[in-house]
Design an enzyme around this catalytic site. Structure first.
Site, short mmCIF file in Angstrom:
data_model
loop_
_atom_site.label_atom_id
_atom_site.label_comp_id
_atom_site.label_asym_id
_atom_site.label_seq_id
_atom_site.Cartn_x
_atom_site.Cartn_y
_atom_site.Cartn_z
N HIS A 53 -49.68 -7.95 -13.25
CA HIS A 53 -50.93 -7.53 -13.87
C HIS A 53 -51.92 -8.67 -14.06
O HIS A 53 -52.92 -8.49 -14.76
CB HIS A 53 -50.64 -6.87 -15.22
CG HIS A 53 -49.88 -5.58 -15.11
ND1 HIS A 53 -50.38 -4.47 -14.46
CD2 HIS A 53 -48.65 -5.24 -15.56
CE1 HIS A 53 -49.49 -3.49 -14.52
NE2 HIS A 53 -48.43 -3.92 -15.17
N GLU A 157 -38.94 1.34 -17.39
CA GLU A 157 -40.29 1.85 -17.62
C GLU A 157 -40.43 3.34 -17.33
O GLU A 157 -41.54 3.87 -17.40
CB GLU A 157 -41.28 1.09 -16.73
CG GLU A 157 -41.24 -0.41 -16.90
CD GLU A 157 -42.21 -1.14 -15.98
OE1 GLU A 157 -43.30 -1.48 -16.45
OE2 GLU A 157 -41.87 -1.34 -14.80
N ASP A 183 -45.35 1.30 -20.77
CA ASP A 183 -45.11 2.01 -19.51
C ASP A 183 -44.19 3.21 -19.73
O ASP A 183 -44.41 4.28 -19.15
CB ASP A 183 -44.49 1.05 -18.49
CG ASP A 183 -45.50 0.08 -17.94
OD1 ASP A 183 -46.27 0.48 -17.05
OD2 ASP A 183 -45.52 -1.07 -18.40
#
Length: 265
Positions: A53, A157, A183
């Site tokens: 990310h 996740e 997530d």
């Protein structure tokens, strides 16, 4: 002014006040060796370089790891996906642990471990030409130590991963797993965070299975309340979120304190 102790690591560890018996980590999404150097010298036990990310190239990741040399902090890298080329680059950059997003099955966990280990345990290609400098050793010594001293950590996740958590944790060579609250929330149908009973129960279940396997328990805790809850569940490692939120929060706290003091005058 007090003199610092002769052991720099002991002094640095005092700078960050930690809960007893718990290791502390933080994630960095900014492509900045300078920021990593400051954090690593603040007493963090590990720093996660986030290549999933954050706009971080492998060249910058290498320099970020270099900035940690001589500090108490251990370098971790989160790769963007379960890919052998990414594992090879991240490990050759000097990472100690590889964090792998969206592991949902035993087979995916097996592939991840194989990508991270030299034969015969895995399929990682040999070539620690620069890794030797990050580990402050030589190539042959690194190659002898790497399989035992590097780890693969699965991010949990998705509900499928919660369902198959025992099979995932049974994979030989897997160092651990981390339930990812936001997530997991999204993938369970909640877009407003993990503060829902179903999400909390899923996280508690995953943590209970990790503890049952005798693995270290790592938990994300981006708020003080989440940190307290994580410690209630008996975590070994607290992962305190990512650099943008702390930079913004620190500035807001500073400015709000200045405003309050000015009003009180």
């Amino acid at each position: 002014m007090q003199n610092s102790p002769s052991n720099p690591s002991a002094y640095l560890g005092q700078l960050l006040k930690k809960p007893g018996g718990v290791k502390i980590g933080v994630g960095v999404t900014s492509p900045s060796p300078e920021l990593v150097q400051m954090l690593a010298n603040s007493g963090f036990d590990y720093i996660l370089i986030d290549m999933e990310h954050g706009p971080i190239s492998i060249e910058t990741a290498y320099r970020m790891i270099t900035a940690m040399i001589g500090t108490p902090a251990q370098p971790w890298i989160r790769v963007s996906h379960n890919d052998p080329a990414q594992f090879k680059l991240a490990l050759d950059a000097g990472a100690k642990n590889i964090v792998v997003p969206m592991i949902t099955s035993r087979e995916e966990a097996q592939r991840a471990v194989s990508y991270a280990k030299y034969p015969p345990q895995g399929v990682r290609g040999w070539g620690p030409f620069r890794t030797q400098y990050q580990w402050q050793t030589n190539m042959l010594d690194y190659a002898k130590r790497a399989n035992a001293e590097t780890g693969v950590i699965a991010l949990i996740e998705h509900p499928d991963a919660v369902r198959d958590i025992d099979a995932i944790l049974d994979v030989d060579g897997l160092a651990g797993a981390i339930p990812a609250p936001f997530d997991l929330s999204v993938n369970m149908g909640f877009n407003d965070g993990p503060n829902h009973d179903k999400v909390r129960h899923a996280i508690e279940f995953v943590i209970s299975r990790i503890k049952a396997k005798g693995m270290e328990v790592t938990s994300f805790a981006v708020t003080p309340a989440q940190a307290v809850e994580a410690m209630r569940l008996g975590v070994n490692n607290l992962f305190l979120g990512f650099d943008p939120m702390y930079i913004q929060a620190s500035l807001q706290l500073f400015l709000s304190t200045v405003s309050d003091l000015n009003i009180a005058r």
